[in-house]
Write a protein that holds these residues in place. Structure first.
Motif, PDB file in Angstrom:
ATOM      1  N   SER A  41      -4.611  -7.965  -7.211  1.00 42.76           N
ATOM      2  CA  SER A  41      -5.310  -8.268  -5.927  1.00 42.76           C
ATOM      3  C   SER A  41      -5.429  -6.932  -4.923  1.00 42.76           C
ATOM      4  CB  SER A  41      -4.597  -9.331  -5.075  1.00 42.76           C
ATOM      5  OG  SER A  41      -3.302  -9.064  -4.449  1.00 42.76           O
ATOM      6  N   ILE A  42      -4.844  -6.036  -5.363  1.00 47.82           N
ATOM      7  CA  ILE A  42      -4.830  -4.428  -4.337  1.00 47.82           C
ATOM      8  C   ILE A  42      -5.969  -4.086  -4.592  1.00 47.82           C
ATOM      9  CG2 ILE A  42      -3.536  -2.594  -4.265  1.00 47.82           C
ATOM     10  CD1 ILE A  42      -1.029  -3.445  -5.781  1.00 47.82           C
ATOM     11  N   LYS A  43      -6.539  -4.151  -3.353  1.00 47.02           N
ATOM     12  CA  LYS A  43      -8.156  -3.707  -3.140  1.00 47.02           C
ATOM     13  C   LYS A  43      -8.063  -1.856  -3.080  1.00 47.02           C
ATOM     14  CE  LYS A  43     -12.170  -3.752   0.058  1.00 47.02           C
ATOM     15  NZ  LYS A  43     -12.649  -4.195   1.267  1.00 47.02           N
ATOM     16  N   GLY A  44      -8.751  -1.263  -3.698  1.00 44.39           N
ATOM     17  CA  GLY A  44      -8.866  -0.017  -3.926  1.00 44.39           C
ATOM     18  C   GLY A  44      -7.681   0.751  -4.845  1.00 44.39           C
ATOM     19  N   GLY A  45      -6.870  -0.060  -5.543  1.00 42.99           N
ATOM     20  CA  GLY A  45      -5.974   0.658  -6.563  1.00 42.99           C
ATOM     21  C   GLY A  45      -4.862   1.094  -5.886  1.00 42.99           C
ATOM     22  N   ILE A  57       2.261  -8.001 -13.344  1.00 43.97           N
ATOM     23  CA  ILE A  57       1.838  -9.297 -12.563  1.00 43.97           C
ATOM     24  C   ILE A  57       1.965  -8.913 -11.155  1.00 43.97           C
ATOM     25  CG2 ILE A  57       2.003 -11.453 -12.210  1.00 43.97           C
ATOM     26  CD1 ILE A  57       1.121 -10.921 -15.147  1.00 43.97           C
ATOM     27  N   ASN A  58       3.042  -8.283 -10.760  1.00 43.50           N
ATOM     28  CA  ASN A  58       3.369  -8.021  -9.242  1.00 43.50           C
ATOM     29  C   ASN A  58       3.424  -6.618  -8.978  1.00 43.50           C
ATOM     30  OD1 ASN A  58       3.141 -10.829  -8.484  1.00 43.50           O
ATOM     31  ND2 ASN A  58       5.273 -11.111  -9.402  1.00 43.50           N
ATOM     32  N   GLU A  59       3.280  -6.183  -7.841  1.00 46.01           N
ATOM     33  CA  GLU A  59       3.399  -4.686  -7.484  1.00 46.01           C
ATOM     34  C   GLU A  59       4.852  -4.295  -7.688  1.00 46.01           C
ATOM     35  OE1 GLU A  59       4.589  -1.251  -4.541  1.00 46.01           O
ATOM     36  OE2 GLU A  59       5.086  -3.187  -4.614  1.00 46.01           O
ATOM     37  N   SER A  60       5.904  -4.994  -7.576  1.00 44.08           N
ATOM     38  CA  SER A  60       7.152  -4.541  -7.831  1.00 44.08           C
ATOM     39  C   SER A  60       7.341  -4.367  -9.380  1.00 44.08           C
ATOM     40  CB  SER A  60       8.214  -5.555  -7.543  1.00 44.08           C
ATOM     41  OG  SER A  60       8.217  -6.850  -8.198  1.00 44.08           O
ATOM     42  N   GLN A  63      -2.878   0.512  12.333  1.00 49.46           N
ATOM     43  CA  GLN A  63      -1.952  -0.436  12.053  1.00 49.46           C
ATOM     44  C   GLN A  63      -2.195  -0.863  10.539  1.00 49.46           C
ATOM     45  OE1 GLN A  63      -3.589  -3.625  14.642  1.00 49.46           O
ATOM     46  NE2 GLN A  63      -4.788  -4.544  13.142  1.00 49.46           N
ATOM     47  N   THR A  64      -1.149  -1.172   9.961  1.00 47.80           N
ATOM     48  CA  THR A  64      -1.232  -1.551   8.474  1.00 47.80           C
ATOM     49  C   THR A  64      -0.104  -2.598   8.044  1.00 47.80           C
ATOM     50  OG1 THR A  64       0.526   0.553   7.910  1.00 47.80           O
ATOM     51  CG2 THR A  64      -2.018   0.710   7.806  1.00 47.80           C
ATOM     52  N   LYS A  65       0.059  -3.627   8.744  1.00 47.18           N
ATOM     53  CA  LYS A  65       0.806  -4.589   8.547  1.00 47.18           C
ATOM     54  C   LYS A  65       0.607  -5.275   7.224  1.00 47.18           C
ATOM     55  CE  LYS A  65       1.185  -6.396  12.605  1.00 47.18           C
ATOM     56  NZ  LYS A  65       1.335  -7.206  13.952  1.00 47.18           N
ATOM     57  N   ALA A  66       1.515  -5.652   6.585  1.00 43.70           N
ATOM     58  CA  ALA A  66       1.190  -6.218   5.307  1.00 43.70           C
ATOM     59  C   ALA A  66       0.449  -7.639   5.569  1.00 43.70           C
ATOM     60  CB  ALA A  66       2.511  -6.735   4.360  1.00 43.70           C
ATOM     61  N   SER A  67       0.989  -8.474   6.703  1.00 48.82           N
ATOM     62  CA  SER A  67       0.148  -9.578   7.278  1.00 48.82           C
ATOM     63  C   SER A  67      -1.491  -9.458   7.599  1.00 48.82           C
ATOM     64  CB  SER A  67       0.869 -10.388   8.276  1.00 48.82           C
ATOM     65  OG  SER A  67       1.110  -9.370   9.316  1.00 48.82           O
ATOM     66  N   ASP A  68      -1.595  -8.332   7.991  1.00 47.68           N
ATOM     67  CA  ASP A  68      -2.787  -8.038   8.562  1.00 47.68           C
ATOM     68  C   ASP A  68      -3.682  -7.572   7.274  1.00 47.68           C
ATOM     69  OD1 ASP A  68      -2.390  -8.509  11.018  1.00 47.68           O
ATOM     70  OD2 ASP A  68      -1.844  -6.319  11.661  1.00 47.68           O
ATOM     71  N   GLY A  73      -7.956  -9.317   3.211  1.00 45.76           N
ATOM     72  CA  GLY A  73      -8.384  -9.132   1.779  1.00 45.76           C
ATOM     73  C   GLY A  73      -8.010  -8.007   1.309  1.00 45.76           C
ATOM     74  N   TYR A  74      -7.100  -7.051   1.604  1.00 49.34           N
ATOM     75  CA  TYR A  74      -6.614  -5.852   0.784  1.00 49.34           C
ATOM     76  C   TYR A  74      -5.745  -6.188  -0.198  1.00 49.34           C
ATOM     77  CZ  TYR A  74      -9.356  -2.832   4.049  1.00 49.34           C
ATOM     78  OH  TYR A  74     -10.358  -2.442   4.658  1.00 49.34           O
ATOM     79  N   LEU A  75      -4.800  -7.253  -0.134  1.00 54.18           N
ATOM     80  CA  LEU A  75      -4.152  -7.705  -0.993  1.00 54.18           C
ATOM     81  C   LEU A  75      -3.791  -9.020  -0.777  1.00 54.18           C
ATOM     82  CD1 LEU A  75      -1.244  -7.903   0.880  1.00 54.18           C
ATOM     83  CD2 LEU A  75      -1.290  -5.241   0.527  1.00 54.18           C
ATOM     84  N   LYS A  76      -2.865  -9.541  -1.774  1.00 54.50           N
ATOM     85  CA  LYS A  76      -2.587 -10.893  -1.734  1.00 54.50           C
ATOM     86  C   LYS A  76      -0.847 -10.951  -1.863  1.00 54.50           C
ATOM     87  CE  LYS A  76      -2.896 -15.566  -4.100  1.00 54.50           C
ATOM     88  NZ  LYS A  76      -3.328 -16.195  -5.305  1.00 54.50           N
ATOM     89  N   VAL A  77      -0.450 -11.733  -0.953  1.00 55.70           N
ATOM     90  CA  VAL A  77       1.102 -11.645  -0.670  1.00 55.70           C
ATOM     91  C   VAL A  77       1.661 -12.930  -1.619  1.00 55.70           C
ATOM     92  CG1 VAL A  77       3.301 -11.735   0.561  1.00 55.70           C
ATOM     93  CG2 VAL A  77       1.028 -10.420   1.224  1.00 55.70           C
TER      94      VAL A  77
END
Length: 446
Positions: A137-141, A169-172, A296-301, A306-310
């Motif tokens: 889901s990470i927009k822009g790679g 699967i996940n970023e981690s 601002q670059t909070k994960a919730s924002d 739509g930049y990523l899916k938590v």
């Protein structure tokens, strides 16, 4: 304040691990009626910060925070108490106990380390659940800035889809699997490509000034225009997203900053996205290449935009035991993989070995209980695994000789054990000096 928070977490975690590890030796020793002369947090070279004798044991706190110990009567250990060993064995001494009891006493510390890590993972799974980012889901790679990565073929914007044969699967998953990997498969412009990592990748990474790997790209989202900014009067609102500069795509920091650097003292035409509308604004770049606009670059924002899916997972009480076990076994497997790489000179991974400074650095500068407990669990596993190494002076060395005794039926002589303990002590000192020397080298040259 940052130093106080970091050192506080470091000392609290270290103290907890030392006390519990030594309790792992202390409890079975007392259960088998073996005399414990000392129980110390930290080393009491020449003097103690605190000590009190209760029963036959002196409990204390030393001044040198490099570990801790229990001194068990009749045991050849780092104290090298030859006078005691020269006397006839007594019923309460370690050397008088059956081999299986001595084996349990020696394995007790490692056992507690592993149990502690498992319990922490179980409790954290139940209390906090898991939060991660869906890699697809990470927009822009991903952001690739380390020259080591760009030199072998990675580019900013790549999506990591596989490491060796492990699907991401996940970023981690990237951080978990990159150590010791041979290849990384990325998707670029819709096409998959496999990039081979050099054999000494870990060594090169440890030696480089930039140790970043695959980071998230950060969009340029307006938070506030500073009162001192040349753009103070421009109509920009919180949440406006940079889209382009002078007609060129510039949605992420890594696209915006180079253009600003080249446009010092100039005026630029920009496009921002406000809601579903694109707005054009003319901005001034100061002589330092700055716009003086807070972002601002909070994960919730980022998730809302739509930049990523938590990905959030919560676990029930009984479910947490299985989840905790998976985390525990996964971390142990990962750490053994790291050790394997370290002891293989061709990987150069030994260059990344660190001492107390390296451990201090992993703690965050703001207090976070989830981070604290997660790091404590990992350090507990690390302490347990390292103590199992078959080096005299470590628990693993004692276990090695005890297993020999149990299997062969012959007990190594005390003279041999004394010499082995001395050799192990020098090996251990060498490893400590090497690890902390690495910290000093990196601090000076990196």
């Amino acid at each position: 304040m940052e130093f106080i928070i970091k050192i506080g977490q470091f000392l609290l975690s270290l103290s907890l691990l030392i006390v519990l590890h030594e309790l792992g030796h202390f409890i079975p020793a007392k259960a088998f009626k073996t005399r414990v002369e000392k129980f110390y947090l930290f080393f009491d070279v020449k003097y103690s910060l605190f000590k009190k004798k209760i029963g036959e044991t002196v409990y204390g706190i030393g001044w040198l925070p490099l570990g801790g110990y229990v001194k068990i009567s009749g045991m050849i250990d780092e104290s090298m108490d030859k006078e005691q060993m020269a006397l006839p064995p007594q019923p309460w001494e370690f050397r008088s106990k059956p081999a299986w009891q001595r084996l349990i006493i020696m394995l007790g510390g490692v056992f507690v380390n592993f149990v502690l890590a498992y319990v922490i993972y179980v409790v954290m799974s139940f209390a906090y659940g898991d939060t991660d980012i869906d890699a697809a889901s990470i927009k822009g790679g991903m952001l690739i800035e380390n020259p080591l990565l760009t030199d072998i073929g990675f580019q900013t914007g790549d999506h990591v889809v596989k490491i060796d044969d492990i699907k991401i699967i996940n970023e981690s998953d990237i951080r978990k699997n990159i150590i010791g990997a041979n290849s990384v498969t990325i998707k670029r412009n819709g096409t998959e490509k496999t990039i081979q990592l050099p054999v000494d990748f870990l060594g090169q990474l440890s030696s480089s000034k930039d140790r970043s790997l695959f980071d998230l790209r950060q969009p340029f989202i307006v938070s506030k225009v500073l009162d001192t900014s040349l753009n103070k009067g421009v109509d920009l609102k919180e949440g406006d997203i940079f889209m382009s500069i002078n007609g060129k795509s510039a949605e992420f920091y890594d696209q915006v900053l180079p253009v600003l650097e080249q446009s010092k003292g100039q005026t630029i035409t920009t496009v921002f996205k406000r809601g579903n509308t694109n707005i054009e604004r003319t901005l001034k770049v100061d002589d330092k290449g700055k716009l003086d606009i807070l972002t601002q670059t909070k994960a919730s924002d980022l998730e809302k935009l739509g930049y990523l899916k938590v990905v959030r997972k919560e676990y029930g009480f009984t479910e947490s035991f299985g989840v905790g076990l998976n985390k525990f076994t996964g971390q142990i497997t990962s750490y053994f993989g790291q050790l394997k790489a370290i002891f293989n000179p061709s990987t150069g991974a030994y260059k990344g070995v660190g001492g107390f400074k390296a451990i201090y650095d992993v703690f965050p500068s703001t207090w976070s209980w989830p981070a604290f407990w997660s790091l404590t669990a990992f350090l507990s596993i690390m302490l347990g695994v390292l103590n199992l190494l078959p080096i005299p002076a470590l628990d693993g060395g004692h276990v090695m000789f005890l297993l020999y005794e149990i299997i062969s039926g012959r007990k190594p002589s005390e003279k041999f054990l004394e010499k082995a303990q001395l050799v192990g002590f020098f090996i251990l000192i060498g490893l400590v000096l090497f690890a902390n020397g690495n910290d000093i080298f990196k601090a000076i040259f990196n």
